[in-house]
Design an enzyme around this catalytic site. Structure first.
Site, PDB file in Angstrom:
ATOM      1  N   ASP A   1      51.492  87.223  36.986  1.00  0.00           N
ATOM      2  CA  ASP A   1      52.594  86.864  37.886  1.00  0.00           C
ATOM      3  C   ASP A   1      52.474  85.190  37.823  1.00  0.00           C
ATOM      4  OD1 ASP A   1      54.320  88.056  40.191  1.00  0.00           O
ATOM      5  OD2 ASP A   1      53.835  85.952  40.653  1.00  0.00           O
TER       6      ASP A   1
ATOM      7  N   ASP B   1      53.216  81.438  33.901  1.00  0.00           N
ATOM      8  CA  ASP B   1      54.414  81.271  33.922  1.00  0.00           C
ATOM      9  C   ASP B   1      55.263  81.453  32.647  1.00  0.00           C
ATOM     10  OD1 ASP B   1      57.212  80.035  34.022  1.00  0.00           O
ATOM     11  OD2 ASP B   1      56.325  77.950  34.468  1.00  0.00           O
ATOM     12  N   VAL B   2      56.095  82.663  32.795  1.00  0.00           N
ATOM     13  CA  VAL B   2      56.641  83.203  31.480  1.00  0.00           C
ATOM     14  C   VAL B   2      57.737  82.299  30.866  1.00  0.00           C
ATOM     15  CG1 VAL B   2      56.334  85.591  32.341  1.00  0.00           C
ATOM     16  CG2 VAL B   2      58.498  84.415  32.923  1.00  0.00           C
TER      17      VAL B   2
ATOM     18  N   SER C   1      69.012  93.965  35.105  1.00  0.00           N
ATOM     19  CA  SER C   1      69.921  94.191  36.485  1.00  0.00           C
ATOM     20  C   SER C   1      71.233  94.792  36.194  1.00  0.00           C
ATOM     21  CB  SER C   1      70.315  92.732  37.083  1.00  0.00           C
ATOM     22  OG  SER C   1      70.803  92.794  38.207  1.00  0.00           O
TER      23      SER C   1
ATOM     24  N   TYR D   1      72.586  83.832  37.151  1.00  0.00           N
ATOM     25  CA  TYR D   1      71.969  85.134  36.934  1.00  0.00           C
ATOM     26  C   TYR D   1      72.717  86.302  36.252  1.00  0.00           C
ATOM     27  CZ  TYR D   1      69.572  89.089  38.961  1.00  0.00           C
ATOM     28  OH  TYR D   1      68.556  90.020  39.079  1.00  0.00           O
TER      29      TYR D   1
ATOM     30  N   LYS E   1      71.330  87.734  32.659  1.00  0.00           N
ATOM     31  CA  LYS E   1      70.971  89.402  32.565  1.00  0.00           C
ATOM     32  C   LYS E   1      71.767  89.980  31.693  1.00  0.00           C
ATOM     33  CE  LYS E   1      67.613  89.309  35.738  1.00  0.00           C
ATOM     34  NZ  LYS E   1      66.409  89.683  35.549  1.00  0.00           N
TER      35      LYS E   1
END
Length: 259
Positions: free
Chosen positions: A37, A58-59, A135, A147, A151
């Site tokens: 995380d 941090d991805v 999502s 978003y 997604k």
């Protein structure tokens, strides 16, 4: 996909669905779970709860993803990588390019990064599984363009992975939750929460649905039957569905402006 005795990595595991997945994997007998995380304190707290290992990452950073996988492989090959971390950005065409780039790196390129690094070893072994958390917005649409767009892209990448490597021992599952009681959901306006809150599930419920889907080697894992029904309506008559969504979004925005 076998959970028992598996080595598993979960990103975005400091809270919400990621935290619930980490706990569920331990309950189902995973050998090790790496809790990754951006929030180091949250990652450490969850790792302590499940006797796992925490990794602050941090991805959006390729170098950080390299470090995460290198650390995870200290327990042996990664059997299951859960690319769960995600963010949202409010707005549409007015969103700045840096904000678009940031959400693209987190919601899409993080999935690409873990596949790029893990696929060679998985292909050599002839086994390995990716759980990409997208999502319902990846199948339908939501209020904010960044978003929704990212997604959709996350779902498309998961499909490509499965089509390309599914016959070579690589499993791919794409989790597309509907309304889930997470910090991300609670950050929405009251009007949006009401609009998306029908059948609201808890993160633990979503995690158990995800486990069931993984054990059955399903590609698309849905938490809400209504999402499947909406996706079918969209496919049958896209024009009608788009017109209906215009009215729905407009009514929600009107309620937001009144409050």
């Amino acid at each position: 996909m076998k959970i028992k005795d598996a080595n598993i990595v979960v990103t975005g595991a400091g809270s919400g669905i990621g935290r619930a997945l980490a706990h569920a994997f331990v309950r189902h007998g995973a050998a090790s779970v790496v809790v990754a995380d951006r929030d180091e304190v949250a990652a450490m707290a969850v790792a302590d709860e499940i006797n796992g290992r925490a990794c602050q990452v941090d991805v959006a950073s390729p170098a950080a993803m390299d470090w995460l996988i290198e650390m995870a492989e200290q327990d042996g090959p990664v059997d299951l990588f859960c690319s769960n971390a995600g963010i949202t950005v409010r707005g549409g065409t007015g969103v700045s390019e840096p904000e678009w780039e940031r959400i693209w790196r987190v919601n899409v390129m993080a999935h690409v990064a873990c596949a790029k690094r893990l696929l060679p070893g998985m292909l050599e072994r002839g086994s390995g599984h990716f759980l990409n958390v997208a999502s319902a917005a990846g199948l339908l649409s939501q209020f904010d363009a960044p978003y929704t767009v990212t997604k959709h892209a996350a779902v498309a990448f998961a499909e490509w992975l499965s089509i390309t490597y599914g016959d070579q021992g690589i499993g791919v599952s794409c989790l597309c939750p509907g309304g889930v009681d997470t910090p991300l959901f609670r950050s929405e306006s009251e009007a949006r929460q009401h609009a998306m809150g029908e059948g609201l599930l808890g993160p633990d419920q979503v995690a158990e649905i995800a486990i069931e889907g993984l054990l059955e080697n399903r590609f698309l894992i849905l938490t809400h039957e209504a999402v499947r029904e909406q996706a079918m309506r969209r496919a049958r008559d896209t024009d009608r569905w788009v017109h209906g969504m215009r009215k729905f979004f407009s009514s929600v925005r009107d309620k937001e402006q009144r409050h």
